[in-house]
Design an enzyme around this catalytic site. Structure first.
Site, PDB file in Angstrom:
ATOM      1  N   GLU A 102       0.833  -1.211   0.000  1.00  0.00           N
ATOM      2  CA  GLU A 102       0.000   0.000   0.000  1.00  0.00           C
ATOM      3  C   GLU A 102       0.860   1.251   0.000  1.00  0.00           C
ATOM      4  OE1 GLU A 102      -2.507   1.570  -0.581  1.00  0.00           O
ATOM      5  OE2 GLU A 102      -4.339   0.857   0.380  1.00  0.00           O
ATOM      6  N   ASP A 103       0.266   2.345  -0.446  1.00  0.00           N
ATOM      7  CA  ASP A 103       0.985   3.616  -0.403  1.00  0.00           C
ATOM      8  C   ASP A 103       0.958   4.219   1.000  1.00  0.00           C
ATOM      9  OD1 ASP A 103      -1.766   4.087  -0.546  1.00  0.00           O
ATOM     10  OD2 ASP A 103      -1.651   5.547  -2.164  1.00  0.00           O
ATOM     11  N   ASP A 106      -3.850   5.189   6.776  1.00  0.00           N
ATOM     12  CA  ASP A 106      -4.342   6.371   7.482  1.00  0.00           C
ATOM     13  C   ASP A 106      -5.212   5.888   8.650  1.00  0.00           C
ATOM     14  OD1 ASP A 106      -4.625   9.426   7.160  1.00  0.00           O
ATOM     15  OD2 ASP A 106      -6.719   8.810   7.185  1.00  0.00           O
ATOM     16  N   PHE A 155      -1.766  15.625   5.398  1.00  0.00           N
ATOM     17  CA  PHE A 155      -2.094  15.199   4.038  1.00  0.00           C
ATOM     18  C   PHE A 155      -0.845  15.248   3.157  1.00  0.00           C
ATOM     19  CE2 PHE A 155      -3.866  15.579  -0.257  1.00  0.00           C
ATOM     20  CZ  PHE A 155      -4.649  14.433  -0.257  1.00  0.00           C
ATOM     21  N   ARG A 168       0.563  12.388  -8.665  1.00  0.00           N
ATOM     22  CA  ARG A 168       1.109  11.040  -8.485  1.00  0.00           C
ATOM     23  C   ARG A 168       2.499  10.907  -9.101  1.00  0.00           C
ATOM     24  NH1 ARG A 168      -3.131   7.750  -6.687  1.00  0.00           N
ATOM     25  NH2 ARG A 168      -5.155   8.079  -7.692  1.00  0.00           N
TER      26      ARG A 168
HETATM   27  P1  IMP Z   1      -7.511   4.398   5.310  1.00  0.00           P
HETATM   28  O1  IMP Z   1      -8.528   3.375   5.004  1.00  0.00           O
HETATM   29  O2  IMP Z   1      -8.064   5.558   6.096  1.00  0.00           O
HETATM   30  O3  IMP Z   1      -6.255   3.858   5.965  1.00  0.00           O
HETATM   31  O4  IMP Z   1      -7.134   5.108   3.974  1.00  0.00           O
HETATM   32  C1  IMP Z   1      -6.269   4.634   3.093  1.00  0.00           C
HETATM   33  C2  IMP Z   1      -6.436   5.333   1.752  1.00  0.00           C
HETATM   34  O5  IMP Z   1      -6.778   6.736   1.883  1.00  0.00           O
HETATM   35  C3  IMP Z   1      -5.103   5.311   1.056  1.00  0.00           C
HETATM   36  O6  IMP Z   1      -4.930   4.148   0.298  1.00  0.00           O
HETATM   37  C4  IMP Z   1      -5.133   6.576   0.234  1.00  0.00           C
HETATM   38  O7  IMP Z   1      -5.746   6.301  -1.005  1.00  0.00           O
HETATM   39  C5  IMP Z   1      -6.000   7.536   1.014  1.00  0.00           C
HETATM   40  N1  IMP Z   1      -5.167   8.474   1.818  1.00  0.00           N
HETATM   41  C6  IMP Z   1      -5.025   8.480   3.160  1.00  0.00           C
HETATM   42  N2  IMP Z   1      -4.202   9.454   3.571  1.00  0.00           N
HETATM   43  C7  IMP Z   1      -3.796  10.095   2.440  1.00  0.00           C
HETATM   44  C8  IMP Z   1      -2.891  11.225   2.208  1.00  0.00           C
HETATM   45  O8  IMP Z   1      -2.294  11.826   3.114  1.00  0.00           O
HETATM   46  N3  IMP Z   1      -2.722  11.583   0.899  1.00  0.00           N
HETATM   47  C9  IMP Z   1      -3.356  10.942  -0.127  1.00  0.00           C
HETATM   48  N4  IMP Z   1      -4.183   9.904   0.051  1.00  0.00           N
HETATM   49  C10 IMP Z   1      -4.417   9.480   1.326  1.00  0.00           C
HETATM   50 MG    MG Z   2      -4.266   3.596  -1.595  1.00  0.00          MG
END
Ligand code: IMP
Ligand code: MG
Length: 182
Positions: A102-103, A106, A155, A168
């Site tokens: 994963e990138d 969050d 962010f 990206r």
């Molecule tokens: P989670 O389910 O809240 O952990 O969210 C994960 C997804 O939210 C990631 O795969 C990203 O696509 C998006 N995301 C969360 N934080 C960021 C950020 O700081 N920048 C860009 N995308 C984010």
């Molecule tokens: Mg993602």
């Protein structure tokens, strides 16, 4: 590295190219050591994780495979809210050593769901590699096995991470400059 502006928001340089590639190389070495004699399958979550997953894959000096999935979001009919479903996974995961790539993690909700779905496909093992990890933002328990950088709850864009599809292609990581928000 200069500041960047997208959607009227200003972003400042946060992690430079060299630091990213050194850290990806380090993770590649760790994974190569941990999976010596195995044949792991990297599962890259599109679109955001693509640059990281490909660089990480190329940093492995063991035999390995890579595949790409997409998460389709749809609103659940019940009170569950948004549900994400895996799309495009053609491989049989039975008995495989899977590394979800994963990138960013969050709240951790996306990864929680992914881990559950992948684990249900009878792999030999499932680990998680994430480029970025925001521990303060976590809402569910996730302990990634391989972390590029632990970062504050801010962010981030660049190196795969987007703001409405943009940014990206930046080779560095930028953070939203909250000072400049007004
Ligand atoms: P989670 O389910 O809240 O952990 O969210 C994960 C997804 O939210 C990631 O795969 C990203 O696509 C998006 N995301 C969360 N934080 C960021 C950020 O700081 N920048 C860009 N995308 C984010
Ligand atoms: Mg993602």
């Amino acid at each position: 590295m200069k500041r960047k502006t997208y959607k009227g928001l200003t972003f400042r340089p946060f992690i430079d190219k060299e630091t990213i590639s050194e850290q990806v190389a380090r993770l590649g070495q760790r994974i190569s050591a941990d999976y010596a004699g195995e044949y792991p399958l990297l599962v890259c979550v599109l679109n955001g994780a693509a640059p990281f997953a490909i660089d990480l894959f190329r940093a492995l000096d063991i035999d390995a495979e890579i595949t790409f999935i997409r998460l389709k979001s749809y609103e659940g009919t019940g009170s569950t809210g948004t549900v994400k479903q895996i799309m495009g996974l053609n491989e049989d995961l039975t008995g495989r050593h899977v590394i979800i790539v994963e990138d960013i993690i969050d709240t951790g909700r996306t990864m929680k769901r992914l881990q559950a779905d992948v684990s249900a496909m009878n792999p030999a093992s499932v680990r998680v590699a994430t480029l970025l990890f925001k521990p303060e933002a976590l809402e569910v328990k996730i302990e990634p096995d391989y972390i590029g950088f632990e970062i504050p709850k801010k962010f981030i864009i660049g190196y795969g991470l987007d703001i409405d599809g943009m940014a990206r292609n930046l080779n560095e990581i930028y953070v939203l400059d909250e000072e400049s928000e007004a």
